[in-house]
Enzyme design. Sequence first.
Site, PDB file in Angstrom:
ATOM      1  N   HIS A  82     -13.516  77.958 -22.471  1.00 23.19           N
ATOM      2  CA  HIS A  82     -12.980  76.594 -22.395  1.00 23.19           C
ATOM      3  C   HIS A  82     -13.940  75.626 -21.717  1.00 23.19           C
ATOM      4  CE1 HIS A  82      -9.398  79.343 -21.865  1.00 23.19           C
ATOM      5  NE2 HIS A  82      -9.074  78.692 -22.967  1.00 23.19           N
ATOM      6  N   HIS A  84     -13.898  72.801 -18.985  1.00 25.31           N
ATOM      7  CA  HIS A  84     -13.039  72.467 -17.849  1.00 25.31           C
ATOM      8  C   HIS A  84     -13.356  71.056 -17.363  1.00 25.31           C
ATOM      9  CE1 HIS A  84     -10.917  76.337 -16.780  1.00 25.31           C
ATOM     10  NE2 HIS A  84     -11.647  76.655 -17.844  1.00 25.31           N
ATOM     11  N   HIS A 100      -8.435  73.009 -17.413  1.00 25.20           N
ATOM     12  CA  HIS A 100      -8.978  72.682 -18.732  1.00 25.20           C
ATOM     13  C   HIS A 100      -9.172  71.185 -18.872  1.00 25.20           C
ATOM     14  CE1 HIS A 100      -7.384  76.504 -20.954  1.00 25.20           C
ATOM     15  NE2 HIS A 100      -8.109  76.786 -19.888  1.00 25.20           N
ATOM     16  N   HIS A 108      -1.618  72.903 -24.041  1.00 29.12           N
ATOM     17  CA  HIS A 108      -2.634  73.894 -24.378  1.00 29.12           C
ATOM     18  C   HIS A 108      -2.295  74.514 -25.727  1.00 29.12           C
ATOM     19  CE1 HIS A 108      -5.544  77.059 -23.947  1.00 29.12           C
ATOM     20  NE2 HIS A 108      -4.605  77.972 -24.069  1.00 29.12           N
ATOM     21  N   HIS A 117      -5.692  70.942 -25.852  1.00 31.67           N
ATOM     22  CA  HIS A 117      -6.584  70.262 -24.903  1.00 31.67           C
ATOM     23  C   HIS A 117      -7.911  69.971 -25.598  1.00 31.67           C
ATOM     24  CE1 HIS A 117      -4.582  72.736 -21.417  1.00 31.67           C
ATOM     25  NE2 HIS A 117      -3.811  71.725 -21.809  1.00 31.67           N
ATOM     26  N   ASP A 120     -10.083  73.137 -25.344  1.00 30.48           N
ATOM     27  CA  ASP A 120      -9.689  74.422 -25.925  1.00 30.48           C
ATOM     28  C   ASP A 120     -10.655  74.835 -27.026  1.00 30.48           C
ATOM     29  OD1 ASP A 120      -7.483  74.583 -24.269  1.00 30.48           O
ATOM     30  OD2 ASP A 120      -6.073  73.812 -25.756  1.00 30.48           O
ATOM     31  N   HIS A 158     -13.832  83.334 -19.506  1.00 25.52           N
ATOM     32  CA  HIS A 158     -12.773  84.036 -18.766  1.00 25.52           C
ATOM     33  C   HIS A 158     -12.789  85.543 -19.021  1.00 25.52           C
ATOM     34  CE1 HIS A 158     -10.574  80.439 -17.371  1.00 25.52           C
ATOM     35  NE2 HIS A 158     -11.002  79.885 -18.497  1.00 25.52           N
ATOM     36  N   ARG A 175     -12.504  83.801 -13.864  1.00 15.04           N
ATOM     37  CA  ARG A 175     -13.658  83.101 -14.430  1.00 15.04           C
ATOM     38  C   ARG A 175     -14.905  83.953 -14.218  1.00 15.04           C
ATOM     39  NH1 ARG A 175     -11.959  76.874 -12.914  1.00 15.04           N
ATOM     40  NH2 ARG A 175      -9.791  77.170 -13.534  1.00 15.04           N
TER      41      ARG A 175
END
Length: 184
Positions: A82, A84, A100, A108, A117, A120, A158, A175
């Site tokens: 993603h 952020h 995000h 999301h 988002h 995403d 992630h 993360r």
Amino acid sequence: MQTRNRLTLGSLALAAIATLAACAAPTSATPTSAAPARAVAELKPTAGNLTSGSVTFEQHGDHVMVTAKISGLAPNQEHGFHVHEKGDCSSPDALSAGGHFNPLGKPHGQENGPEHHAGDMPNLKADANGVATATFHVSGMAVGSGATDIIGRGLIVHAKPDDYRSQPVGNAGARLACAVIAKG
């Protein structure tokens, strides 16, 4: 008189040839296509992890083409991926990158679904050696302009796959790597 006519006709022929040649020659004023807006990110591992890699983002009309090569992942596993909200990887766990990137206040979801988002993206799929190589297109984000511009934002890999349902972040876990997206 005939000599004069021959000179005039010869001069006209040379002038015509020169004009045609000038029209065929390329000029510096010939318009060229502008290169697409581009951004890059160099992922570095968070504390206790080995994940790293390179990612490029290129604007193509109303979507962005993302190209990634990331190593140090769990072999044969999917990993959430993603953009952020903050371009800050200073904390050991990369929580400093915030949530995000979601400037339009959407729920999301799947990166090309109707509601998602701006940050995403699809999950990364690692091979047997823990390397993910991917190229895909994402709608809803931009490179270099507008409210959904990703330059200066964080990029996170992630530990778990994004389930694309859980709000607000898809239950993707810890993360593993972080980068700041920079103009490329």
